[in-house]
Design a protein around this motif. Structure first.
Motif, PDB file in Angstrom:
ATOM      1  N   LEU A 555     -59.327  -9.157   2.836  1.00  0.00           N
ATOM      2  CA  LEU A 555     -58.841  -8.063   1.700  1.00  0.00           C
ATOM      3  C   LEU A 555     -59.062  -6.873   2.522  1.00  0.00           C
ATOM      4  CD1 LEU A 555     -60.618  -6.325  -0.548  1.00  0.00           C
ATOM      5  CD2 LEU A 555     -62.587  -7.124   0.894  1.00  0.00           C
ATOM      6  N   CYS A 556     -59.243  -7.059   4.542  1.00  0.00           N
ATOM      7  CA  CYS A 556     -58.675  -5.454   4.877  1.00  0.00           C
ATOM      8  C   CYS A 556     -57.154  -5.411   5.796  1.00  0.00           C
ATOM      9  CB  CYS A 556     -59.027  -6.112   6.747  1.00  0.00           C
ATOM     10  SG  CYS A 556     -61.341  -6.900   6.757  1.00  0.00           S
ATOM     11  N   PHE A 557     -56.470  -6.324   5.383  1.00  0.00           N
ATOM     12  CA  PHE A 557     -55.095  -6.083   5.876  1.00  0.00           C
ATOM     13  C   PHE A 557     -54.667  -4.836   3.976  1.00  0.00           C
ATOM     14  CE2 PHE A 557     -54.249 -10.326   7.797  1.00  0.00           C
ATOM     15  CZ  PHE A 557     -54.982 -10.461   8.085  1.00  0.00           C
ATOM     16  N   LEU A 558     -54.888  -5.225   3.477  1.00  0.00           N
ATOM     17  CA  LEU A 558     -54.755  -4.219   1.574  1.00  0.00           C
ATOM     18  C   LEU A 558     -55.224  -2.621   1.507  1.00  0.00           C
ATOM     19  CD1 LEU A 558     -54.944  -7.284  -1.079  1.00  0.00           C
ATOM     20  CD2 LEU A 558     -52.994  -6.742  -0.086  1.00  0.00           C
ATOM     21  N   LEU A 559     -56.514  -3.481   2.496  1.00  0.00           N
ATOM     22  CA  LEU A 559     -57.544  -1.968   2.397  1.00  0.00           C
ATOM     23  C   LEU A 559     -56.841  -0.744   2.971  1.00  0.00           C
ATOM     24  CD1 LEU A 559     -61.320  -3.570   1.405  1.00  0.00           C
ATOM     25  CD2 LEU A 559     -59.942  -1.807  -0.046  1.00  0.00           C
ATOM     26  N   TYR A 560     -56.232  -1.445   4.268  1.00  0.00           N
ATOM     27  CA  TYR A 560     -55.991  -0.641   5.342  1.00  0.00           C
ATOM     28  C   TYR A 560     -54.388   0.393   4.441  1.00  0.00           C
ATOM     29  CZ  TYR A 560     -53.530   0.200  10.373  1.00  0.00           C
ATOM     30  OH  TYR A 560     -53.061   0.439  10.994  1.00  0.00           O
ATOM     31  N   LEU A 561     -53.940  -1.001   4.001  1.00  0.00           N
ATOM     32  CA  LEU A 561     -52.551  -0.233   3.420  1.00  0.00           C
ATOM     33  C   LEU A 561     -52.717   0.532   1.982  1.00  0.00           C
ATOM     34  CD1 LEU A 561     -50.813  -3.318   3.139  1.00  0.00           C
ATOM     35  CD2 LEU A 561     -49.721  -1.619   4.897  1.00  0.00           C
ATOM     36  N   ASN A 562     -54.291   0.888   1.851  1.00  0.00           N
ATOM     37  CA  ASN A 562     -54.473   1.849   1.447  1.00  0.00           C
ATOM     38  C   ASN A 562     -54.502   1.338   0.234  1.00  0.00           C
ATOM     39  OD1 ASN A 562     -54.970   4.171   2.920  1.00  0.00           O
ATOM     40  ND2 ASN A 562     -53.883   4.670   3.250  1.00  0.00           N
TER      41      ASN A 562
END
Length: 606
Positions: A555-562
Motif C-alpha cells: 500500500l505504501c509503494f502504490l501511494l508513493y507512486l501517486n
C-alpha cells in the motif's frame, strides 16, 4: 367419357403393337386400364368383356414378365367381380408368382389382400389368416403403417365372423386411433365400419349406427362410390333390425342404384336379398320370392354357402307365410343341410324350428319332434354363446374405459415432465446469461481501469518522472499477465466439467497451482523493481517502521507512486472501501495526526 376413350385408344395400341420397342408403352397403357377398372371408372359391361377377351389372348402370346403380371392381375380382378372365384384365384396366384419374381412387395401385398377377400366368401379361415399375415408382414417391411392397419381390417372381419369380438374391437380401435393420428380418411372410415358391424352383431344397434354413419359420411365426402354403397347397405340392415322397414328400404334402394351403376354383381345380389327380407316382414312375399330367386344361381355359382343358406331360409319363410308347406319344407331342408354341414349355428336353429312347425302343421308328429329336439339342443348352445357375447361386450367396455383412463394419465404425466424440462431449460438459460454478463462486466471494468492506468502513466511521463513511468508500465504488464492467467483458470474450470474423474483431479491441481502463483509472482517482481528504483525510500520506510506487514508495504509503494485508493482497489482486486480502511489503519500505525496526509508523509521520507 374422354377418360374412357383415351383408355380404349391406349388398349388398342397394346393389342396391335407387340414389338420389343413398344413393350414399355404397352405396359404403361395396360397398367392404366387395370387401375381404371379396379376403381370402377370403367363400368360399361361390353367394354369390360372386350378387355377381358383381348387380355386373355394377349396373355397366351406374351413372354414379357411385366405384361403377364398386369394381365394376370387384371383378369383376376375381372373374374372376382364376375363372381367366378375359382378363376379369380388362379389368375391372382399367377400374378403373385410374378410379383415374387420381380421382388415387388407392394403388389405382392395387394394380391394377398385380394385373395383374402375371395377366401372370406368361402369361409376358409386357415387361408384367410395366412393371406392377412403375409400382407401385414410385407407392408411392415415396406414401412407402410397405414397399409398394415388396412390389412388388419380383414383380420378384424375374420374375428367378427368367428365370434372373437374382443380381438375384433382391439384391432379396429387401434387402427382408428392410428388413422386419426396420421390423418388417413380411408383407414378411419374402414375402422368405423368394422366397429359398427361388430356392435351390430352384438345387437347394440344405436352404437352401431353411430360408427357406420361416420364411415358413410367419409366415403360420401371422398366420392368413393363402391364403399359409400356398401355403407348404405349396412345402414339399411341396422334399420331393418330396429324394425324401421321404410327407412331400411330407402337405404337399400340408394345402395342398389349405385351398385347397378358400378355393375358390381355380388353387391347387387346382396342388396336384392336384403330388400327381399324387408318385403317378407312387410307381408309382400311374392315380391320377396322374386328377388330371392334372382340370387339363387348367383350364390350357387359363387359357392357362397352361408348366403345361400340364408336365402333358402328366407324362401322357406316366405312359402310358409303363403301356406305352401311343401315348398317351405323343401327350402328349409336345403338350409338345414347346409347349416349342419358348415356349422352355421344361428341358421341351424332357425331352420330346425321352422321344420318342426311345418311338419306339425302336416300332422307328422315324429318329424316335428325330431327337429324340435335338434332345435332344443342347439338353443342351449346358442344361449351359452349369447351369454358369452354379452360378457365379452361388458369386458370390452371395461377395458376401453381403463385404456382411456391410462392414456389420459400418461398424457398428463408427459405434460408435467415437459413442463419441468422447459422450466429447467429456462433456469439454465437465465443462469448462463447471468454468468456471461457478470464475466463481461468484470473484464470490462478491468479494461476500463487499465485504460485509466495508461493515462496515469502518460501523466507521469509529462512530469519527467521516467523511473516511476517504467515502474508503472511494468506494473501494468504484470496486471495484464495476471488477468490472462485468471481467464485461463476460467477456461480450465469449464473444461473440467466435460472430462473424466482422473482428468478432473489433474485439472484442479493445475488451477490451484496457477491461483497460488497469480498474486505471488506479481508482487514479488514488483517489489524487486520498486526497491531497485527507490532504494532510499524503501530503506528509510523500513528503518522507521520495521513492523509493517507485506500488505501495508505494498500500500505504501502504490501511494508513493501517486495511485489513488480507487486505482489501488483495481490493482489489488480489493474493494474500494477495504482500501480506505487499510489506509486509515496504516495512518494510525505510522502515528500520523488527522491533519497529516499519508501520501505527503511518504514523499517526505524520500
Amino acid at each position: 367419357m374422354k377418360y374412357v376413350i383415351t383408355s380404349i385408344v391406349n388398349l388398342a395400341i397394346f393389342f396391335f403393337f407387340n414389338s420389343f420397342g413398344q413393350s414399355s408403352k404397352v405396359l404403361e397403357d395396360y397398367r392404366e386400364v387395370y387401375h381404371q377398372f379396379r376403381k370402377y371408372q370403367i363400368t360399361d359391361t361390353s367394354l369390360i368383356n372386350s378387355y377381358k377377351a383381348d387380355a386373355t389372348k394377349k396373355l397366351e402370346a406374351s413372354e414379357d414378365i411385366y405384361q403377364r403380371f398386369y394381365l394376370n392381375i387384371f383378369l383376376g380382378t375381372y373374374f372376382d367381380r364376375d363372381l367366378k372365384y375359382d378363376k379369380a384365384i388362379s389368375y391372382y396366384y399367377q400374378a403373385l408368382k410374378t410379383a415374387k419374381q420381380l421382388n415387388d412387395k407392394k403388389y405382392e401385398a395387394l394380391i394377398y389382400d385380394k385373395l383374402t377377400n375371395v377366401y372370406k366368401i368361402f369361409g376358409n379361415d386357415e387361408l384367410i389368416l395366412q393371406c392377412v399375415n403375409n400382407a401385414v408382414k410385407l407392408k411392415s417391411e415396406l414401412g407402410d403403417s397405414v397399409g398394415v392397419n388396412d390389412s388388419r381390417m380383414n383380420l378384424c372381419k375374420y374375428h367378427r365372423n368367428s365370434g372373437n369380438y374382443l380381438s375384433a374391437f382391439e384391432i379396429a380401435f387401434k387402427a382408428l386411433e392410428y388413422g386419426e393420428t396420421v390423418g388417413d380418411s380411408i383407414l378411419i372410415a374402414r375402422s368405423n365400419n368394422n366397429i359398427g358391424l361388430a356392435y351390430k352383431d352384438l345387437k347394440e344397434y344405436d352404437k352401431s349406427k353411430v360408427y357406420l354413419s361416420r364411415s358413410m359420411d367419409i366415403y360420401k365426402k371422398l366420392e368413393v362410390k363402391s364403399k359409400y354403397a356398401l355403407l348404405l347397405n349396412n345402414m339399411g340392415l341396422i334399420c331393418f333390425h330396429k324394425k324401421e322397414y321404410q327407412e331400411a328400404l330407402r337405404y337399400f334402394s340408394k345402395a342398389l342404384t349405385i351398385e347397378m351403376e358400378l355393375n358390381r354383381k355380388g353387391a347387387i345380389y346382396r342388396i336384392y336379398n336384403n330388400i327381399g327380407l324387408v318385403y317378407s316382414f312387410l307381408g309382400n312375399n311374392d315380391a320377396a320370392i322374386e328377388l330371392y330367386n334372382k340370387c339363387i344361381n348367383a350364390y350357387s355359382n359363387m359357392g357362397d354357402n352361408i348366403k345361400l343358406a340364408n336365402l333358402y331360409n328366407s324362401l322357406g319363410t316366405c312359402y310358409a307365410q303363403k301356406f305352401e308347406n311343401d315348398s317351405a319344407i323343401h327350402y328349409q331342408m336345403l338350409c338345414f343341410n347346409l347349416c349342419e354341414k358348415n356349422s352355421y349355428k344361428k341358421l341351424y336353429l332357425s331352420s330346425s324350428f321352422a321344420l318342426s312347425a311345418l311338419y306339425d302343421d302336416l300332422g307328422n308328429i315324429e318329424k316335428s319332434y325330431e327337429y324340435m329336439k335338434k332345435y332344443g339342443e342347439m338353443n342351449q348352445k346358442i344361449e351359452a354363446y349369447n351369454e358369452n357375447i354379452h360378457m365379452i361386450s361388458a369386458e370390452f367396455e371395461y377395458i376401453m374405459a381403463k385404456n382411456r383412463k391410462i392414456t389420459k394419465i400418461e398424457a398428463e404425466n408427459r405434460m408435467l415432465w415437459n413442463t419441468i424440462i422447459y422450466i429447467l431449460i429456462a433456469i439454465v438459460f437465465l443462469i448462463s446469461i447471468y454468468l456471461v454478463r457478470r464475466y463481461y462486466l468484470k473484464y470490462s471494468t478491468t479494461k476500463t481501469s487499465i485504460e485509466h492506468l495508461e493515462k496515469k502513466i502518460e501523466t507521469l511521463s509529462q512530469s519527467n518522472d521516467q523511473k516511476n513511468k517504467e515502474l508503472s508500465i511494468k506494473l501494468l504488464q504484470l496486471i495484464n499477465q495476471n488477468t490472462e492467467k485468471e481467464y485461463l483458470v476460467i477456461k480450465l474450470k469449464q473444461l473440467k466439467s466435460n472430462v473424466g474423474v482422473n482428468s478432473k483431479f489433474q485439472i484442479q491441481e493445475l488451477i490451484n497451482e496457477i491461483n497460488l502463483k497469480i498474486d505471488k509472482d506479481l508482487w514479488v517482481e514488483f517489489e524487486v523493481r520498486f526497491t531497485n528504483i527507490h532504494s532510499d525510500f524503501y530503506s528509510k520506510l523500513l528503518s522507521e517502521n520495521p513492523n509493517l506487514t507485506q500488505g501495508e508495504k505494498r500500500l505504501c509503494f502504490l501511494l508513493y507512486l501517486n495511485f489513488s485508493p480507487k486505482e489501488i482497489s483495481v490493482i489489488t482486486k480489493h474493494s474500494y472501501r477495504s482500501i480506505l480502511v487499510a489506509k486509515y489503519r496504516l495512518k494510525n500505525k505510522l502515528q500520523l495526526s488527522k491533519s497529516e496526509e499519508l501520501t505527503n508523509y511518504l514523499h517526505q521520507i524520500s
